[in-house]
Design a protein around this motif. Structure first.
Motif, PDB file in Angstrom:
ATOM      1  N   UNK A   1       0.841  -1.195   0.000  1.00  0.00           N
ATOM      2  CA  UNK A   1       0.000   0.000   0.000  1.00  0.00           C
ATOM      3  C   UNK A   1       0.878   1.247   0.000  1.00  0.00           C
ATOM      4  N   UNK A   2       1.936   1.234   0.835  1.00  0.00           N
ATOM      5  CA  UNK A   2       2.849   2.382   0.896  1.00  0.00           C
ATOM      6  C   UNK A   2       3.497   2.616  -0.467  1.00  0.00           C
ATOM      7  N   UNK A   3       4.013   1.531  -1.086  1.00  0.00           N
ATOM      8  CA  UNK A   3       4.623   1.628  -2.414  1.00  0.00           C
ATOM      9  C   UNK A   3       3.651   2.261  -3.399  1.00  0.00           C
ATOM     10  N   UNK A   4       2.419   1.755  -3.400  1.00  0.00           N
ATOM     11  CA  UNK A   4       1.444   2.200  -4.397  1.00  0.00           C
ATOM     12  C   UNK A   4       1.039   3.652  -4.189  1.00  0.00           C
ATOM     13  N   UNK A   5       0.877   4.060  -2.939  1.00  0.00           N
ATOM     14  CA  UNK A   5       0.503   5.451  -2.709  1.00  0.00           C
ATOM     15  C   UNK A   5       1.653   6.396  -3.036  1.00  0.00           C
ATOM     16  N   UNK A   6       2.880   5.991  -2.762  1.00  0.00           N
ATOM     17  CA  UNK A   6       4.011   6.826  -3.184  1.00  0.00           C
ATOM     18  C   UNK A   6       4.045   6.933  -4.707  1.00  0.00           C
ATOM     19  N   UNK A   7       3.749   5.821  -5.380  1.00  0.00           N
ATOM     20  CA  UNK A   7       3.733   5.840  -6.846  1.00  0.00           C
ATOM     21  C   UNK A   7       2.636   6.760  -7.369  1.00  0.00           C
ATOM     22  N   UNK A   8       1.498   6.808  -6.684  1.00  0.00           N
ATOM     23  CA  UNK A   8       0.431   7.712  -7.102  1.00  0.00           C
ATOM     24  C   UNK A   8       0.823   9.168  -6.873  1.00  0.00           C
ATOM     25  N   UNK A   9       1.589   9.432  -5.819  1.00  0.00           N
ATOM     26  CA  UNK A   9       2.107  10.785  -5.623  1.00  0.00           C
ATOM     27  C   UNK A   9       3.020  11.187  -6.767  1.00  0.00           C
ATOM     28  N   UNK A  10       3.875  10.263  -7.203  1.00  0.00           N
ATOM     29  CA  UNK A  10       4.747  10.525  -8.355  1.00  0.00           C
ATOM     30  C   UNK A  10       3.913  10.730  -9.615  1.00  0.00           C
ATOM     31  N   UNK A  11       2.838   9.947  -9.765  1.00  0.00           N
ATOM     32  CA  UNK A  11       1.974  10.091 -10.938  1.00  0.00           C
ATOM     33  C   UNK A  11       1.301  11.464 -10.958  1.00  0.00           C
ATOM     34  N   UNK A  12       0.845  11.919  -9.797  1.00  0.00           N
ATOM     35  CA  UNK A  12       0.239  13.254  -9.720  1.00  0.00           C
ATOM     36  C   UNK A  12       1.252  14.336 -10.106  1.00  0.00           C
ATOM     37  N   UNK A  13       2.466  14.186  -9.606  1.00  0.00           N
ATOM     38  CA  UNK A  13       3.509  15.182  -9.917  1.00  0.00           C
ATOM     39  C   UNK A  13       3.813  15.158 -11.420  1.00  0.00           C
ATOM     40  N   UNK A  14       3.915  13.971 -12.009  1.00  0.00           N
ATOM     41  CA  UNK A  14       4.200  13.856 -13.444  1.00  0.00           C
ATOM     42  C   UNK A  14       3.058  14.451 -14.264  1.00  0.00           C
ATOM     43  N   UNK A  15       1.812  14.218 -13.836  1.00  0.00           N
ATOM     44  CA  UNK A  15       0.674  14.772 -14.571  1.00  0.00           C
ATOM     45  C   UNK A  15       0.682  16.295 -14.497  1.00  0.00           C
ATOM     46  N   UNK A  16       0.999  16.850 -13.338  1.00  0.00           N
ATOM     47  CA  UNK A  16       1.115  18.307 -13.216  1.00  0.00           C
ATOM     48  C   UNK A  16       2.164  18.849 -14.177  1.00  0.00           C
ATOM     49  N   UNK A  17       3.311  18.178 -14.240  1.00  0.00           N
ATOM     50  CA  UNK A  17       4.380  18.618 -15.130  1.00  0.00           C
ATOM     51  C   UNK A  17       3.946  18.533 -16.581  1.00  0.00           C
ATOM     52  N   UNK A  18       3.220  17.464 -16.921  1.00  0.00           N
ATOM     53  CA  UNK A  18       2.719  17.295 -18.287  1.00  0.00           C
ATOM     54  C   UNK A  18       1.779  18.448 -18.656  1.00  0.00           C
ATOM     55  N   UNK A  19       0.846  18.751 -17.759  1.00  0.00           N
ATOM     56  CA  UNK A  19      -0.152  19.794 -18.045  1.00  0.00           C
ATOM     57  C   UNK A  19       0.506  21.168 -18.160  1.00  0.00           C
ATOM     58  N   UNK A  20       1.375  21.499 -17.216  1.00  0.00           N
ATOM     59  CA  UNK A  20       2.016  22.820 -17.246  1.00  0.00           C
ATOM     60  C   UNK A  20       2.875  22.991 -18.493  1.00  0.00           C
ATOM     61  N   UNK A  21       3.618  21.960 -18.837  1.00  0.00           N
ATOM     62  CA  UNK A  21       4.433  22.021 -20.054  1.00  0.00           C
ATOM     63  C   UNK A  21       3.538  22.128 -21.280  1.00  0.00           C
ATOM     64  N   UNK A  22       2.462  21.353 -21.304  1.00  0.00           N
ATOM     65  CA  UNK A  22       1.564  21.353 -22.451  1.00  0.00           C
ATOM     66  C   UNK A  22       0.819  22.649 -22.637  1.00  0.00           C
ATOM     67  N   UNK A  23       0.559  23.360 -21.552  1.00  0.00           N
ATOM     68  CA  UNK A  23      -0.158  24.632 -21.642  1.00  0.00           C
ATOM     69  C   UNK A  23       0.767  25.787 -22.024  1.00  0.00           C
ATOM     70  N   UNK A  24       2.020  25.709 -21.599  1.00  0.00           N
ATOM     71  CA  UNK A  24       2.932  26.838 -21.766  1.00  0.00           C
ATOM     72  C   UNK A  24       3.863  26.724 -22.969  1.00  0.00           C
ATOM     73  N   UNK A  25       4.052  25.524 -23.477  1.00  0.00           N
ATOM     74  CA  UNK A  25       4.959  25.322 -24.602  1.00  0.00           C
ATOM     75  C   UNK A  25       4.151  25.390 -25.899  1.00  0.00           C
ATOM     76  N   UNK A  26       4.644  26.146 -26.861  1.00  0.00           N
ATOM     77  CA  UNK A  26       3.911  26.362 -28.119  1.00  0.00           C
ATOM     78  C   UNK A  26       4.678  25.759 -29.281  1.00  0.00           C
TER      79      UNK A  26
END
Length: 408
Positions: A265-290
């Motif tokens: 459970x600990x492994x999986x929740x840490x992985x979901x935290x990493x997934x949230x961070x990666x998704x944030x990075x994807x969205x911010x890059x996708x919105x700001x890069x032209x």
């Protein structure tokens, strides 16, 4: 169903605040130093960043230490459900779990000692681990056999008078290169004639014991994961007192089952935290890069990918929280299907979102300028660590078919 009580809510708020104020602002600086170390296979030269040591002391002072342990005296008395969202926040940064003393494999090892250790074992090893003075490793996987079937294990733990003697080789022992690593919990074969799941034992082996040799660190996609490392270690007629056996000889599998439940459970929740961070990075890059006159998120199916990742992460989180709830209310044995299921699902969810985040970052996504390569290595490694996807899927199948056999 998984609403947190006020006590758990305040811990979650405090961990979030600590991450924002003290961890993330120094993350780039710390990771840059670790990247330099990762180029060297000589783990004897690895060092923990001074800022990490400083933040560990700060987390301890602020009462954000050993949050994983469900004991109000030694930890904070949080249940698996209550701790899971905290683990997710820690997973947003590769460096965070150590800062809170909630890093693998130490959490699992500490839980083993907490539940199964003798008072002498707890005093010698659990207490220093809880204080963060030392670190530990867990030796299960072996290079010469298919370790997806743990009964293949060839390392031996044989009783000899007042001692046990260990012979064999383990690899992918996480944390073996850490400068504070002092003790290994080693699993091995004791009685080949016993029942299949009563043949193996777990024993505490000091890493400075005669006959213990760290052979090498193993790179993951070219990185050595300094200052932690994933090492190969040999045991050549290593002799330790029988008092170092955890539980009893032959109890290794029963102990492992208990260890891997909350730990997954600990492994999986840490992985979901990493997934949230990666998704944030994807969205911010996708919105700001032209490119081609438009933000990247408006090109191709990038927007649809974001939506799919949002849904997948939220579904995976609910699955994991449900699993934590079953563990808390019915025990690890009752949650075998769910524990296996989240272990098969969540690393693939992380791998998928990180892959798309790398793609939208272009060449930079492949570099150490972003943490995406670290997240990708984590995701891919987790699909093998503690058993490959296929083994977990087979467990889910077995548990599902049992329901129908019981009905017929």
């Amino acid at each position: 169903m998984f609403g947190l009580n006020p006590n758990a809510q305040q811990y979650l708020a405090r961990v979030k605040s600590f991450m924002q104020e003290h961890v993330l602002p120094y993350e780039e600086q710390i990771l840059r130093d670790y990247v330099t170390q990762q180029g060297h296979s000589d783990w004897t030269q690895w060092r923990v960043h001074s800022k990490v040591e400083e933040l560990k002391e700060l987390a301890k002072k602020e009462g954000l230490w050993n949050l994983f342990l469900p004991d109000a005296r030694l930890g904070k008395g949080l249940s698996t459900v209550e701790y899971a969202p905290l683990a997710e926040q820690m997973g947003r940064s590769i460096i965070a779990p150590e800062i809170f003393n909630c890093n693998a494999p130490d959490t699992g090892n500490m839980e083993v000692l907490y539940h199964f250790g003798t008072e002498a074992q707890k005093k010698a090893w659990l207490e220093p681990l809880l204080r963060g003075e030392i670190r530990s490793v867990f030796g299960m996987t072996e290079p010469q056999v298919a370790s997806s079937d743990a009964t293949n294990m060839e390392t031996t733990i044989i009783a000899d008078g007042d001692d046990v003697v260990i012979n064999g080789t383990k690899w992918w022992s996480t944390g073996l290169g850490h400068p504070h690593a002092k003790i290994a919990i080693v699993m091995g074969l004791t009685d080949p004639s016993a029942d299949k799941y009563q043949r193996h034992s777990m024993v505490l082996v000091p890493l400075d014991a005669a006959g213990v040799k760290i052979e090498r660190m193993l790179p993951v996609f070219g990185d050595y994961d300094a200052p932690y490392g994933h090492g190969e270690v040999s045991f050549n007629d290593v002799r330790v007192p029988k008092e170092n056996v955890i539980g009893r000889l032959g109890a290794g599998f029963a102990i492992a089952q208990g260890r891997l439940g909350p730990g997954r459970v600990h492994h999986c929740m840490r992985a979901l935290g990493a997934a949230e961070r990666a998704l944030e990075m994807l969205i911010k890059r996708g919105m700001n890069r032209v490119a081609f006159g438009q933000p990247l998120l408006k090109l191709g199916d990038n927007g649809t990918k974001v939506a799919k990742h949002r849904m997948a992460i939220d579904q995976a989180r609910l699955y994991t929280m449900y699993t934590a709830n079953v563990i808390d209310n019915h025990g690890v044995k009752a949650a075998m299907s769910e524990i296996a299921g989240i272990k098969a699902v969540i690393p693939s969810v992380l791998q998928s979102v990180v892959d798309d985040a790398i793609q939208i970052h272009g060449g930079g996504g492949l570099s150490h300028d972003y943490m995406l390569t670290g997240f990708y290595a984590m995701a891919r490694a987790l699909r093998l660590a503690d058993g490959p996807d296929e083994v977990h899927q087979a467990m889910v199948l077995r548990q599902e078919l049992k329901k129908y056999r019981q009905e017929s």
